[in-house]
Enzyme design. Structure first.
Site, PDB file in Angstrom:
ATOM      1  N   PRO A   1       0.862  -1.127   0.106  1.00 35.66           N
ATOM      2  CA  PRO A   1      -0.061  -0.094   0.043  1.00 35.66           C
ATOM      3  C   PRO A   1       0.892   1.286  -0.077  1.00 35.66           C
ATOM      4  O   PRO A   1       0.342   2.428  -0.214  1.00 35.66           O
ATOM      5  CB  PRO A   1      -0.883  -0.096   1.378  1.00 35.66           C
ATOM      6  CG  PRO A   1       0.029  -0.893   2.329  1.00 35.66           C
ATOM      7  CD  PRO A   1       0.795  -1.920   1.391  1.00 35.66           C
TER       8      PRO A   1
ATOM      9  N   ALA B   1       8.544  -3.799   5.399  1.00 30.26           N
ATOM     10  CA  ALA B   1       9.583  -4.432   4.643  1.00 30.26           C
ATOM     11  C   ALA B   1       9.731  -6.035   4.877  1.00 30.26           C
ATOM     12  O   ALA B   1       9.996  -6.292   6.021  1.00 30.26           O
ATOM     13  CB  ALA B   1      11.018  -3.675   4.507  1.00 30.26           C
TER      14      ALA B   1
ATOM     15  N   GLY C   1       2.402  -3.648  -6.733  1.00 30.93           N
ATOM     16  CA  GLY C   1       3.185  -2.623  -6.318  1.00 30.93           C
ATOM     17  C   GLY C   1       4.365  -2.483  -7.362  1.00 30.93           C
ATOM     18  O   GLY C   1       4.012  -2.753  -8.549  1.00 30.93           O
TER      19      GLY C   1
ATOM     20  N   ASP D   1       8.836  -2.321  -8.701  1.00 31.60           N
ATOM     21  CA  ASP D   1       9.685  -3.492  -8.742  1.00 31.60           C
ATOM     22  C   ASP D   1      10.294  -3.944  -7.518  1.00 31.60           C
ATOM     23  O   ASP D   1      10.832  -5.184  -7.350  1.00 31.60           O
ATOM     24  CB  ASP D   1      11.050  -2.609  -9.568  1.00 31.60           C
ATOM     25  CG  ASP D   1      10.551  -2.503 -11.047  1.00 31.60           C
ATOM     26  OD1 ASP D   1       9.865  -3.262 -11.567  1.00 31.60           O
ATOM     27  OD2 ASP D   1      11.068  -1.467 -11.728  1.00 31.60           O
TER      28      ASP D   1
ATOM     29  N   GLY E   1       3.949   0.972  -9.257  1.00 31.18           N
ATOM     30  CA  GLY E   1       5.037   1.542  -8.512  1.00 31.18           C
ATOM     31  C   GLY E   1       5.493   2.847  -9.354  1.00 31.18           C
ATOM     32  O   GLY E   1       4.903   3.173 -10.050  1.00 31.18           O
TER      33      GLY E   1
ATOM     34  N   ARG F   1      14.019  10.463   0.339  1.00 40.10           N
ATOM     35  CA  ARG F   1      13.036   9.752   0.186  1.00 40.10           C
ATOM     36  C   ARG F   1      11.557  10.528   0.354  1.00 40.10           C
ATOM     37  O   ARG F   1      10.432  10.198  -0.225  1.00 40.10           O
ATOM     38  CB  ARG F   1      12.729   8.287   1.073  1.00 40.10           C
ATOM     39  CG  ARG F   1      13.631   7.253   0.816  1.00 40.10           C
ATOM     40  CD  ARG F   1      13.550   5.826   1.628  1.00 40.10           C
ATOM     41  NE  ARG F   1      12.318   5.268   0.892  1.00 40.10           N
ATOM     42  CZ  ARG F   1      12.338   4.219  -0.078  1.00 40.10           C
ATOM     43  NH1 ARG F   1      13.604   4.156  -0.637  1.00 40.10           N
ATOM     44  NH2 ARG F   1      11.419   3.842  -0.539  1.00 40.10           N
TER      45      ARG F   1
END
Length: 540
Positions: free
Chosen positions: A136, A170, A192, A194, A236, A301
């Site tokens: 998600p 993760a 999602g 890659d 993604g 990020r």
């Protein structure tokens, strides 16, 4: 494979059925698996659909407009059925379309419905139960919405049952795959980018090796192939693996490939350092330029997908180069080369023949004797070292880093970009986005390999184990320009979008280690109508 028809079933079914407010001759060639009809309007277009691309068949009711036309008052209550099928459009996009036929004879309607459903039951490659993992948080955080609105209704239509897992952290999917009863599923689907695909791939391959007693830390161990297919629903940022194996990053197209049960074998590279397993890779292993981009972007990020553009521009301006030694084994079993312009397509001849030749070669010589084969060694200063198992195409780079790379030929394309001016490097990068040959530079070399090792100058100076192996095998190497001012620091390996802890690595390509719900990139249809305009006489 010869099609086995049910006992007593005629090989061809031909009827005049209602289509809209008119009649059309409809033919089902059960031996050849083809459904054909002529649309009474639209200029009498001929339509044909392979039964392998029919999604579902359902009994249905005509809409109010059709029931209220004057013609119906003179007829008995009509009976109808709807066929849902794949419609191919431009740029490899697939749509789910439907057509409803009707007749007044209930028995005839039932005969058609039963015949079509029996042909669908004969499609043994189609999944009936899937394990679905949804990330998600990937990309624009739309994975859950994409699955629920675009994919789940199609799976339901095709009578595919699913167990859905929303990942919470993760490696959630990877860890879960080591625990579930994987044998009750016909495939695993990841929703999602890659990174999500990589996680599911590591879980499946790791589970298969664990169940087979294979030590993944042994770089020369022959890995056991995964028979469970992986489906990719793109959600993604780049979706490189999906784009390179289907031709488009589109959730509906990918869902339809899963439903019809397509199967595309895929090479996987194992990455080791000092007899310790690090990662598997199916797309890009990049050191230097692409490794530096990833390393810098991880600190940003908070910027979202835009961080890759920012870090890419920053890395280009820095123009860092790295000195090291790369040794590799040429992939002599392959038929093609990185410069031959033969792209990997559906039913690729090069992949099939290369896989057979590799199997014969290994049967004759054995894996243990592979190290005795020819190795080539290159020492120098590099702006980028890239190893790709596929073209690595994406919307920004439609032909990818290596346009002629093949999905399942047991090799990787090793691209070495030597130290050059910033302007020349920019020319090389720009060619990755257009139709010009990005390898046509004096500072770019490309090789098709089945294994390689890399050691940075810093690792060599520190007595790296991989360097010792290289020196023992090849002797001392002469140094070019010993009094240079090249950077001493190491870059980072970008392994399918994740960083590796070591710069000294050993890589081996495992031919067709896994399978996807895909069929490779098809020769593109020029327009949507091309799917329907084929002559009906060709089918009847």
């Amino acid at each position: 494979m010869e099609r086995q028809l049910p006992a007593g079933r005629p090989p061809r079914l031909v009827s005049s059925l209602g289509l809209g407010q008119r009649c059309s001759e409809v033919t089902l060639d059960q031996e050849r698996g083809l459904l054909a009809w002529r649309h009474p309007r639209r200029g009498g277009e001929n339509y044909f659909v392979p039964t392998s691309e029919i999604i579902a068949v359902e009994e249905s009711e005509l809409n109010k407009k059709q029931r209220n036309t004057g013609k119906w008052h003179k007829l008995a209550k009509p009976h109808s059925f709807t066929v849902y099928y794949v419609k191919k459009a431009r740029n490899h996009r697939w749509w789910c379309r439907d057509v409803t036929f009707w007749c007044v004879d209930e028995n005839l309607c039932n005969q058609w419905t039963q015949a079509l459903k029996e042909l669908l039951e004969m499609q043994k490659c189609r999944p009936k139960r899937l394990l679905v993992y949804i990330n998600p948080y990937g990309g624009k955080r739309q994975g859950k919405r994409i699955y629920e609105q675009k994919v789940a209704p199609l799976f339901s239509l095709a009578s595919i049952s699913t167990d859905v897992v929303i990942t919470e952290h993760a490696n959630h999917a990877k860890d879960n795959l080591f625990e579930v009863n994987i044998n009750k599923y016909d495939g695993v689907v990841c929703v999602g980018g890659d990174g999500m695909f990589s996680e599911v791939m590591h879980g499946l391959i790791g589970r298969m090796q664990k169940d087979s007693g294979i030590d993944q830390n042994n770089p020369k161990a022959p890995l056991v192939q995964c028979n469970i297919r992986i489906g990719i629903i793109p959600a993604g940022s780049t979706d490189c693996v999906c784009y390179s194996t289907v031709g488009i990053s589109d959730p509906v197209t990918s869902a339809l490939h899963i439903i019809v049960g397509d199967s595309q074998p895929l090479d996987v590279s194992s990455v080791h350092h000092n007899n310790t397993f690090l990662k598997y890779s199916v797309s890009l292993l990049g050191y230097g330029f692409y490794g530096d981009i990833l390393k810098d972007s991880e600190k940003k990020r908070w910027m979202g997908p835009m961080r890759y553009d920012y870090s890419g521009f920053k890395t280009f301006l820095s123009h860092h180069y790295y000195e090291g030694t790369i040794s590799f084994q040429p992939a002599k079993h392959t038929l093609g080369s990185p410069r031959d312009k033969d792209s990997c397509r559906t039913g690729c001849y090069i992949c099939k023949e290369s896989e057979q030749q590799l199997a014969e070669q290994q049967k004759k010589c054995g894996l243990k004797n592979e190290d005795e084969e020819e190795w080539k060694v290159i020492k120098g200063k590099f702006l980028a070292i890239n190893a790709v198992n596929m073209s690595c195409a994406c919307p920004r780079s439609p032909k990818g880093l290596s346009p002629a790379a093949h999905l399942a030929d047991g090799s990787a394309d090793l691209i070495l970009v030597r130290k050059c001016s910033r302007f020349d490097f920019l020319r090389h990068l720009v060619r990755n986005t257009n139709q010009n040959d990005q390898f046509d530079f004096s500072f770019v070399d490309v090789y098709r390999v089945k294994s390689f090792q890399f050691t940075s100058k810093l690792s060599e100076d520190n007595g790296s184990n991989v360097a010792d192996i290289g020196k023992k095998r090849f002797g001392q190497f002469c140094r070019d320009h010993p009094a240079c001012c090249c950077n001493i620091a190491d870059s980072t390996w970008n392994c399918d979008g994740e960083t590796l802890d070591s710069s000294a690595i050993e890589v081996r390509v495992h031919c067709q280690l896994m399978k996807l719900f895909a069929r490779g990139i098809e020769e593109n249809c020029k327009d949507e109508a091309a799917y329907s305009h084929s002559s009906i006489e060709h089918l009847l």
